[in-house]
Design an enzyme around this catalytic site. Structure first.
Site, PDB file in Angstrom:
ATOM      1  N   VAL A   8       0.868  -1.168   0.000  1.00 49.41           N
ATOM      2  CA  VAL A   8       0.000   0.000   0.000  1.00 49.41           C
ATOM      3  C   VAL A   8       0.908   1.222   0.000  1.00 49.41           C
ATOM      4  O   VAL A   8       2.076   1.141   0.385  1.00 49.41           O
ATOM      5  CB  VAL A   8      -0.969   0.039   1.205  1.00 49.41           C
ATOM      6  CG1 VAL A   8      -2.024  -1.056   1.096  1.00 49.41           C
ATOM      7  CG2 VAL A   8      -0.228  -0.048   2.515  1.00 49.41           C
ATOM      8  N   SER A   9       0.367   2.349  -0.425  1.00 45.01           N
ATOM      9  CA  SER A   9       1.194   3.542  -0.588  1.00 45.01           C
ATOM     10  C   SER A   9       1.419   4.324   0.686  1.00 45.01           C
ATOM     11  O   SER A   9       2.465   4.931   0.869  1.00 45.01           O
ATOM     12  CB  SER A   9       0.566   4.467  -1.636  1.00 45.01           C
ATOM     13  OG  SER A   9       0.495   3.817  -2.870  1.00 45.01           O
TER      14      SER A   9
END
Length: 183
Positions: A8-9
């Site tokens: 995930v970012s």
């Protein structure tokens, strides 16, 4: 062996759903991280996953954009895996680099992932330009003591000496001087 990779970012996002999907797909080992996908630099868990896999293994992701958002990065990763005799598979997309059709679909999705990133950058740049035009966006607040820089320059001190004295770059001295002249 099926080896999973989840990403995930941001720290506000959770990799839990991806990890659950990878485990459900049969992954016995899962690497996960919270890191931007716009570059492979600094993606330590991705590096670990690629180092970990062995010939005959399959690296499993949920979607191609979890792996990378640049077609160049995606192709580099697939080449690394191929050299090791490892294929890539996605749980939510028909990607399996062990087949010609899967590889072609992978390349097409990679192009779209990069396109999406470029569109997001364009929209951001347009938004910043519009905010600047309205006078709303002024950029980051200066971290350099502008008044002190101007005062030292006015006393006859050279820009390099001011920079050295304040522990800042010479370009910051010029920027502070120019900012003071504008106001």
């Amino acid at each position: 062996m099926l080896v999973g990779y989840a990403r995930v970012s941001t720290v506000e996002q959770s990799v839990d759903l991806q990890i659950e999907a990878l485990r459900a797909a049969g992954c016995t080992k899962v690497f996960s991280e919270q890191q931007s996908g716009t570059s492979v630099k600094g993606r330590l868990k991705l590096d670990e996953a690629i180092e970990f896999v062995r010939e005959g293994d399959v690296l499993v992701i949920t979607r191609i954009d979890r792996l990378a958002r640049s077609i160049g990065d995606l192709q580099d990763i697939v080449r690394q895996l191929k050299r090791k005799g490892v294929s890539l598979r996605a749980t939510e997309q028909p990607i399996d680099t062990s087949t010609a059709a899967g590889k072609a679909f992978f390349d097409m999705l990679g192009v779209f992932a990069e396109f999406e990133t470029n569109l997001r950058r364009e929209r951001q740049s347009e938004g910043i330009a519009a905010a600047k035009a309205r006078g709303v966006y002024k950029g980051r607040k200066p971290t350099v003591p502008t008044s002190e820089v101007v005062q030292l320059l006015a006393s006859g001190m050279r820009p390099s000496d001011v920079a050295r004295k304040l522990g800042i770059g010479r370009t910051s001295v010029y920027a502070a001087r120019n900012m003071q002249q504008v106001t």
